[in-house]
Design a protein around this motif. Structure first.
Motif, PDB file in Angstrom:
ATOM      1  N   THR A   5       0.913  -1.249   0.078  1.00  0.00           N
ATOM      2  CA  THR A   5      -0.047   0.004  -0.143  1.00  0.00           C
ATOM      3  C   THR A   5       0.814   1.432  -0.036  1.00  0.00           C
ATOM      4  OG1 THR A   5      -1.505  -1.176   1.194  1.00  0.00           O
ATOM      5  CG2 THR A   5      -1.947   1.065   1.217  1.00  0.00           C
ATOM      6  N   GLN A   6       0.638   2.306  -1.078  1.00  0.00           N
ATOM      7  CA  GLN A   6       1.134   3.613  -0.897  1.00  0.00           C
ATOM      8  C   GLN A   6       0.024   4.387  -0.619  1.00  0.00           C
ATOM      9  OE1 GLN A   6       3.771   2.136  -4.828  1.00  0.00           O
ATOM     10  NE2 GLN A   6       4.232   4.177  -4.093  1.00  0.00           N
ATOM     11  N   PRO A   7      -0.080   4.873   0.610  1.00  0.00           N
ATOM     12  CA  PRO A   7      -1.209   5.708   0.936  1.00  0.00           C
ATOM     13  C   PRO A   7      -1.405   7.128   0.245  1.00  0.00           C
ATOM     14  CG  PRO A   7       0.098   5.133   2.803  1.00  0.00           C
ATOM     15  CD  PRO A   7       0.979   4.638   1.802  1.00  0.00           C
ATOM     16  N   ASP A   8      -0.440   7.428  -0.438  1.00  0.00           N
ATOM     17  CA  ASP A   8      -0.526   8.817  -1.158  1.00  0.00           C
ATOM     18  C   ASP A   8      -0.365   8.607  -2.539  1.00  0.00           C
ATOM     19  OD1 ASP A   8       1.971   9.663   1.592  1.00  0.00           O
ATOM     20  OD2 ASP A   8      -0.248  10.285   1.500  1.00  0.00           O
ATOM     21  N   ILE A   9      -1.610   9.182  -3.246  1.00  0.00           N
ATOM     22  CA  ILE A   9      -1.622   8.917  -4.345  1.00  0.00           C
ATOM     23  C   ILE A   9      -0.748  10.177  -5.367  1.00  0.00           C
ATOM     24  CG2 ILE A   9      -3.046   8.895  -6.633  1.00  0.00           C
ATOM     25  CD1 ILE A   9      -4.775   7.281  -5.053  1.00  0.00           C
ATOM     26  N   HIS A  10      -0.782  11.169  -4.700  1.00  0.00           N
ATOM     27  CA  HIS A  10      -0.113  12.409  -5.360  1.00  0.00           C
ATOM     28  C   HIS A  10       0.478  13.373  -4.184  1.00  0.00           C
ATOM     29  CE1 HIS A  10      -0.168  15.810  -8.509  1.00  0.00           C
ATOM     30  NE2 HIS A  10       1.057  15.432  -8.377  1.00  0.00           N
ATOM     31  N   ILE A  11       1.640  13.650  -4.469  1.00  0.00           N
ATOM     32  CA  ILE A  11       2.539  14.662  -3.584  1.00  0.00           C
ATOM     33  C   ILE A  11       3.051  15.736  -4.297  1.00  0.00           C
ATOM     34  CG2 ILE A  11       4.365  14.718  -1.973  1.00  0.00           C
ATOM     35  CD1 ILE A  11       3.664  12.277  -0.728  1.00  0.00           C
ATOM     36  N   THR A  12       3.040  16.803  -3.494  1.00  0.00           N
ATOM     37  CA  THR A  12       3.619  18.057  -4.208  1.00  0.00           C
ATOM     38  C   THR A  12       4.534  18.699  -3.252  1.00  0.00           C
ATOM     39  OG1 THR A  12       1.727  18.407  -5.583  1.00  0.00           O
ATOM     40  CG2 THR A  12       3.354  20.281  -5.368  1.00  0.00           C
ATOM     41  N   VAL A  13       5.697  18.706  -3.708  1.00  0.00           N
ATOM     42  CA  VAL A  13       6.794  19.412  -2.722  1.00  0.00           C
ATOM     43  C   VAL A  13       7.406  20.317  -3.608  1.00  0.00           C
ATOM     44  CG1 VAL A  13       7.092  17.268  -1.261  1.00  0.00           C
ATOM     45  CG2 VAL A  13       8.785  17.741  -3.260  1.00  0.00           C
ATOM     46  N   SER A  14       8.161  21.604  -2.839  1.00  0.00           N
ATOM     47  CA  SER A  14       9.052  22.516  -3.284  1.00  0.00           C
ATOM     48  C   SER A  14      10.107  22.191  -3.525  1.00  0.00           C
ATOM     49  CB  SER A  14       8.934  23.730  -2.567  1.00  0.00           C
ATOM     50  OG  SER A  14       7.451  24.327  -2.325  1.00  0.00           O
ATOM     51  N   GLU A  15      10.865  22.467  -4.491  1.00  0.00           N
ATOM     52  CA  GLU A  15      12.276  22.234  -4.799  1.00  0.00           C
ATOM     53  C   GLU A  15      13.238  22.623  -3.336  1.00  0.00           C
ATOM     54  OE1 GLU A  15      13.816  23.923  -8.336  1.00  0.00           O
ATOM     55  OE2 GLU A  15      15.380  22.214  -8.647  1.00  0.00           O
ATOM     56  N   VAL A  93       7.243  -5.380  -3.363  1.00  0.00           N
ATOM     57  CA  VAL A  93       7.957  -6.517  -2.311  1.00  0.00           C
ATOM     58  C   VAL A  93       7.670  -7.975  -2.972  1.00  0.00           C
ATOM     59  CG1 VAL A  93       5.347  -6.953  -1.398  1.00  0.00           C
ATOM     60  CG2 VAL A  93       7.431  -7.265  -0.061  1.00  0.00           C
ATOM     61  N   VAL A  94       8.722  -8.823  -2.584  1.00  0.00           N
ATOM     62  CA  VAL A  94       8.442 -10.207  -3.051  1.00  0.00           C
ATOM     63  C   VAL A  94       8.882 -11.116  -1.849  1.00  0.00           C
ATOM     64  CG1 VAL A  94      11.045 -10.211  -3.824  1.00  0.00           C
ATOM     65  CG2 VAL A  94       9.074 -11.888  -4.761  1.00  0.00           C
ATOM     66  N   TYR A  95       8.293 -12.202  -1.696  1.00  0.00           N
ATOM     67  CA  TYR A  95       8.327 -12.886  -0.279  1.00  0.00           C
ATOM     68  C   TYR A  95       9.045 -13.963  -0.542  1.00  0.00           C
ATOM     69  CZ  TYR A  95       5.012  -9.816   1.675  1.00  0.00           C
ATOM     70  OH  TYR A  95       4.420  -8.682   2.225  1.00  0.00           O
ATOM     71  N   ASN A  96       9.357 -14.548  -1.663  1.00  0.00           N
ATOM     72  CA  ASN A  96      10.655 -15.737  -2.070  1.00  0.00           C
ATOM     73  C   ASN A  96      11.263 -15.363  -3.343  1.00  0.00           C
ATOM     74  OD1 ASN A  96       7.728 -16.314  -3.227  1.00  0.00           O
ATOM     75  ND2 ASN A  96       9.240 -17.548  -4.630  1.00  0.00           N
ATOM     76  N   GLN A  97      12.544 -15.579  -3.145  1.00  0.00           N
ATOM     77  CA  GLN A  97      13.694 -15.501  -4.099  1.00  0.00           C
ATOM     78  C   GLN A  97      12.957 -15.974  -5.456  1.00  0.00           C
ATOM     79  OE1 GLN A  97      17.352 -17.201  -3.038  1.00  0.00           O
ATOM     80  NE2 GLN A  97      17.348 -16.093  -0.989  1.00  0.00           N
ATOM     81  N   GLY A  98      13.000 -14.703  -6.353  1.00  0.00           N
ATOM     82  CA  GLY A  98      12.764 -15.406  -7.610  1.00  0.00           C
ATOM     83  C   GLY A  98      11.147 -15.371  -8.031  1.00  0.00           C
ATOM     84  N   GLY A  99      10.411 -14.932  -6.936  1.00  0.00           N
ATOM     85  CA  GLY A  99       8.844 -14.929  -7.144  1.00  0.00           C
ATOM     86  C   GLY A  99       8.445 -13.825  -7.633  1.00  0.00           C
ATOM     87  N   LYS A 100       7.153 -13.610  -7.417  1.00  0.00           N
ATOM     88  CA  LYS A 100       6.337 -12.567  -8.228  1.00  0.00           C
ATOM     89  C   LYS A 100       6.515 -11.266  -7.306  1.00  0.00           C
ATOM     90  CE  LYS A 100       2.253 -13.807  -6.276  1.00  0.00           C
ATOM     91  NZ  LYS A 100       0.577 -14.130  -6.479  1.00  0.00           N
ATOM     92  N   LEU A 101       6.835 -10.093  -8.157  1.00  0.00           N
ATOM     93  CA  LEU A 101       6.829  -8.764  -7.575  1.00  0.00           C
ATOM     94  C   LEU A 101       5.584  -8.224  -7.326  1.00  0.00           C
ATOM     95  CD1 LEU A 101       9.644  -7.222  -6.804  1.00  0.00           C
ATOM     96  CD2 LEU A 101       9.788  -6.374  -8.922  1.00  0.00           C
ATOM     97  N   ILE A 102       5.351  -7.743  -6.040  1.00  0.00           N
ATOM     98  CA  ILE A 102       4.075  -7.309  -5.752  1.00  0.00           C
ATOM     99  C   ILE A 102       4.220  -5.692  -5.820  1.00  0.00           C
ATOM    100  CG2 ILE A 102       1.961  -6.988  -4.576  1.00  0.00           C
ATOM    101  CD1 ILE A 102       2.668 -10.012  -3.722  1.00  0.00           C
ATOM    102  N   PHE A 103       3.339  -4.877  -6.795  1.00  0.00           N
ATOM    103  CA  PHE A 103       3.660  -3.265  -6.662  1.00  0.00           C
ATOM    104  C   PHE A 103       2.664  -2.711  -5.748  1.00  0.00           C
ATOM    105  CE2 PHE A 103       6.969  -2.510  -9.557  1.00  0.00           C
ATOM    106  CZ  PHE A 103       7.323  -3.586 -10.223  1.00  0.00           C
ATOM    107  N   GLY A 104       2.796  -1.512  -5.199  1.00  0.00           N
ATOM    108  CA  GLY A 104       1.906  -0.632  -4.804  1.00  0.00           C
ATOM    109  C   GLY A 104       1.296  -0.125  -5.939  1.00  0.00           C
ATOM    110  N   GLN A 105       0.263   0.997  -5.506  1.00  0.00           N
ATOM    111  CA  GLN A 105      -0.341   1.960  -6.423  1.00  0.00           C
ATOM    112  C   GLN A 105       0.342   2.852  -7.132  1.00  0.00           C
ATOM    113  OE1 GLN A 105      -1.124   1.075  -3.213  1.00  0.00           O
ATOM    114  NE2 GLN A 105      -3.472   0.799  -2.909  1.00  0.00           N
ATOM    115  N   GLY A 106       1.366   3.124  -6.632  1.00  0.00           N
ATOM    116  CA  GLY A 106       2.118   4.236  -6.907  1.00  0.00           C
ATOM    117  C   GLY A 106       1.886   5.639  -6.172  1.00  0.00           C
ATOM    118  N   THR A 107       2.881   6.624  -6.456  1.00  0.00           N
ATOM    119  CA  THR A 107       2.774   7.862  -5.845  1.00  0.00           C
ATOM    120  C   THR A 107       3.395   8.748  -6.764  1.00  0.00           C
ATOM    121  OG1 THR A 107       3.040   7.275  -3.486  1.00  0.00           O
ATOM    122  CG2 THR A 107       3.358   9.611  -3.941  1.00  0.00           C
TER     123      THR A 107
ATOM    124  N   PRO B  39      -3.167   4.001 -14.253  1.00  0.00           N
ATOM    125  CA  PRO B  39      -3.187   5.209 -13.477  1.00  0.00           C
ATOM    126  C   PRO B  39      -4.046   4.692 -12.008  1.00  0.00           C
ATOM    127  CG  PRO B  39      -3.538   5.972 -15.428  1.00  0.00           C
ATOM    128  CD  PRO B  39      -3.698   4.464 -15.686  1.00  0.00           C
ATOM    129  N   GLY B  40      -3.220   5.172 -10.866  1.00  0.00           N
ATOM    130  CA  GLY B  40      -3.891   4.827  -9.730  1.00  0.00           C
ATOM    131  C   GLY B  40      -3.976   3.215  -9.281  1.00  0.00           C
TER     132      GLY B  40
END
Lengths: 113, 113
Positions: A5-15, A93-107, B39-40
């Motif tokens: 889980t990536q709780p933040d879908i969109h973040i804006t920060v100043s340079e 995240v992956v839970y066993n070597q060489g196994g499937k990679l599970i992704f979050g929703q992205g930020t 997306p999302g």
């Protein structure tokens, strides 16, 4: 089910400001953790990964991440953001070597001048 | 460097067509994966394969099938393309028994009209 889980879908920060992107994974033994970045129109680039040992890992482009087992978290940080860091960031995240990679929703990170 | 090559960067197909997305890797990796990126929703695993002629369903296999006749090639097949399959498709490969070598292709952006 195994999940990320990536709780933040969109973040804006100043340079120049600091950045922290959150990532939580579902409980599982010995997770292997990754952060990827995808710039617009580009493929996935590996920023850093955690397998074992020191829980603070350093990556490319000045990024670091800290694994906290008690919180099931693997947050990505950067002390000073550059405009070129604007991109989408994925925790995985992956839970066993060489196994499937599970992704979050992205930020999606936007950087304002 | 390991290369994962996806044959098409952009593809436009009509509803009902049979669509083949091809992926080739050049480093003798046992494991190959197909993801779709929306997306999302992040990257979601469609199918993966641990060896030639072996396949396993991922999280969203409906409407898709795969073929792995040779170790280096992993094909994703849309039996009858539908508009809800419009997406970015990413192929990846990894070496069996290690988490250190996931490599992604550049992606195929498929539009079904």
């Amino acid at each position: 089910a195994q999940s990320v889980t990536q709780p933040d879908i969109h973040i804006t920060v100043s340079e120049g400001a600091s950045l922290e992107l959150r990532c939580n994974y579902s409980y599982g033994a010995t997770p292997y953790l990754f952060w990827y970045v995808q710039s617009p129109g580009q493929g996935l680039q590996l920023l850093l990964k955690y397998f074992s040992g020191d829980t603070l890992v350093q990556g490319i482009k000045g990024f670091e991440a800290e694994f906290k087992r008690s919180q099931s978290s693997f947050n990505l940080r950067k002390p000073s953001v550059h405009w070129s860091d604007a991109a989408e960031y994925f925790c995985a995240v992956v839970y066993n070597q060489g196994g499937k990679l599970i992704f979050g929703q992205g930020t999606e990170l936007s950087v304002k001048p | 460097d390991v290369k994962v090559t996806q044959s098409s960067r952009y593809l436009v197909k009509r509803t009902g067509e049979k669509v083949f997305l091809e992926c080739v890797q050049d480093m003798d990796h046992e494991n190959m994966f197909w993801y779709r990126q929306d997306p999302g929703l992040g990257l979601r695993l469609i199918y993966f394969s641990y060896d030639v002629k072996m396949k396993e369903k991922g999280d969203i296999p409906e409407g898709y099938s795969v073929s792995r006749e040779k170790k280096e090639r992993f094909s994703l097949i849309l039996e009858s393309a539908s508009t809800n399959q419009t997406s970015m498709y990413l192929c990846a490969s990894s070496l069996e028994g290690t988490v250190r070598s996931y490599t992604f292709g550049s992606g195929t952006r498929l539009t079904v009209v």
